[in-house]
Motif scaffolding. Structure first.
Motif, PDB file in Angstrom:
ATOM      1  N   HIS A   1       9.331  -5.853   5.964  1.00  0.00           N
ATOM      2  CA  HIS A   1       8.814  -7.212   5.876  1.00  0.00           C
ATOM      3  C   HIS A   1       8.817  -7.623   4.408  1.00  0.00           C
ATOM      4  O   HIS A   1       8.953  -6.776   3.530  1.00  0.00           O
ATOM      5  CB  HIS A   1       7.398  -7.303   6.458  1.00  0.00           C
TER       6      HIS A   1
ATOM      7  N   CYS B   1       7.872  -3.996   0.731  1.00  0.00           N
ATOM      8  CA  CYS B   1       7.171  -2.737   0.505  1.00  0.00           C
ATOM      9  C   CYS B   1       8.184  -1.610   0.430  1.00  0.00           C
ATOM     10  O   CYS B   1       9.047  -1.488   1.283  1.00  0.00           O
ATOM     11  CB  CYS B   1       6.218  -2.454   1.658  1.00  0.00           C
TER      12      CYS B   1
ATOM     13  N   HIS C   1      -0.410  -6.207   0.623  1.00  0.00           N
ATOM     14  CA  HIS C   1      -0.256  -5.491   1.885  1.00  0.00           C
ATOM     15  C   HIS C   1      -1.648  -4.965   2.202  1.00  0.00           C
ATOM     16  O   HIS C   1      -2.119  -4.035   1.547  1.00  0.00           O
ATOM     17  CB  HIS C   1       0.751  -4.347   1.734  1.00  0.00           C
TER      18      HIS C   1
ATOM     19  N   HIS D   1       7.060  -9.758   1.065  1.00  0.00           N
ATOM     20  CA  HIS D   1       5.815 -10.241   0.475  1.00  0.00           C
ATOM     21  C   HIS D   1       6.151 -11.327  -0.547  1.00  0.00           C
ATOM     22  O   HIS D   1       7.221 -11.296  -1.156  1.00  0.00           O
ATOM     23  CB  HIS D   1       5.067  -9.114  -0.243  1.00  0.00           C
TER      24      HIS D   1
HETATM   25 ZN   LIG Z   1       3.854  -4.797   3.055  1.00  0.00          ZN
END
Ligand SMILES: [Zn+2]
Ligand SMILES: [Zn+2]
Length: 293
Positions: A267, A234, A213, A269
């Motif tokens: 979101h 996250c 991130h 990752h």
């Molecule tokens: Zn992130």
């Protein structure tokens, strides 16, 4: 003579693919699989992209090799999932052939018997998705990468495991099913290499970024293989309230969706596990909605 050729081809058809894909055939359809093997796709370094009225810049300026249109409250992504780079899986008679695989630290890769063939995927993605209550499992194709290659979850074929199938990945960490559907399970080095690049979009409408991130990996969850936990997102250090600022289309995304309403700037990752553990998505998604055909 034809019979001998067909028998040879049938002998090459084995189950070495993600069983959850709707595009995979199994041993019940060997004739169909043989047909696909015979109708090979031509390798090309170029591809067609088109974006209909109302498709936001964060899609039209970052995705290639896809056709995207707006239909009601959804984006419709269509893709043939053909790579524009060389691969072992184009077959030795193709200009796209390379006799090389991804180099692992834990084993030596080898080719599965399948070849890349053009597909006709339709992935429906909600334009506005504030849902954070996904079903516990999303099977089959569950996303599309920015280069048009479809993303599978971390399940492998029955009787097989991703830890085994992993060693059949080409230099781009992709491989085809027995119906020629080329796909990714883990970090695709053609798109991201332990960075924060946009990797693609999941069928629930949430975006997928690389292993970082911006410049950090802190605050990203871990998970277990085969969907026993969740995909990576996250969760800490305030990261869940913002997208990576290194992504050029962050503001365009925020003005074109409601994903960022309140603190729900969720979101995904790519998981920070190494090699086979660096999967893109597990079976657990963040939100509901979206289909793949
Ligand atoms: Zn992130
Ligand atoms: Zn696979």
């Amino acid at each position: 003579m034809k019979k001998i050729i067909l028998i040879t081809i049938l002998a090459l058809v084995v189950n070495c693919s993600a069983f959850t894909s709707s595009k995979s055939s199994d041993s019940k359809t060997p004739l169909l699989a043989a047909y696909y093997l015979l109708s090979s796709s031509a390798y090309s370094t170029t591809c067609t992209s088109s974006f209909g009225t109302g498709v936001a810049d964060f899609i039209s300026k970052t995705f290639t090799c896809v056709t995207v249109t707006v239909s009601g409250t959804n984006y419709i992504f269509k893709t043939s999932s053909l790579p524009t780079y060389k691969s072992y899986y184009w077959g030795s008679t193709s200009l796209g052939y390379e006799n090389a695989f991804y180099s692992n630290t834990t084993g030596t890769n080898y080719g599965n018997p399948n070849k890349i063939l053009s597909q006709s995927y339709t992935i429906t993605v909600p334009i506005t998705n504030t849902s954070t209550t996904a079903p516990s499992a999303a099977l089959g194709t569950i996303g599309v990468a920015t280069n048009g290659i479809v993303i599978y979850n971390d399940y492998a074929a029955p009787g097989d495991s991703l830890a085994t199938e992993y060693y059949t990945f080409d230099t781009a960490q992709g491989h085809p099913t027995n119906t020629g559907s080329y796909h990714y399970h883990v970090e695709p080095p053609k798109i991201t290499n332990t960075d924060s690049a946009l990797v693609g979009i999941a069928m629930d409408g949430y975006l997928i970024f690389g292993k970082k991130h911006d410049t950090t990996t802190s605050g990203l969850t871990s998970f277990s293989l085969a969907g026993t936990s969740s995909s990576t997102k996250c969760v800490g250090s305030g990261l869940s309230t913002t997208l990576p600022t290194t992504w050029a289309y962050k503001s365009n995304y925020e003005t074109n969706t409601s994903h960022t309403a309140g603190t729900n700037s969720y979101h995904y990752h790519v998981n920070n596990g190494s090699e086979v553990l660096g999967i893109i998505l597990s079976t657990k998604l963040i939100g509901a909605g979206g289909t793949s055909l």
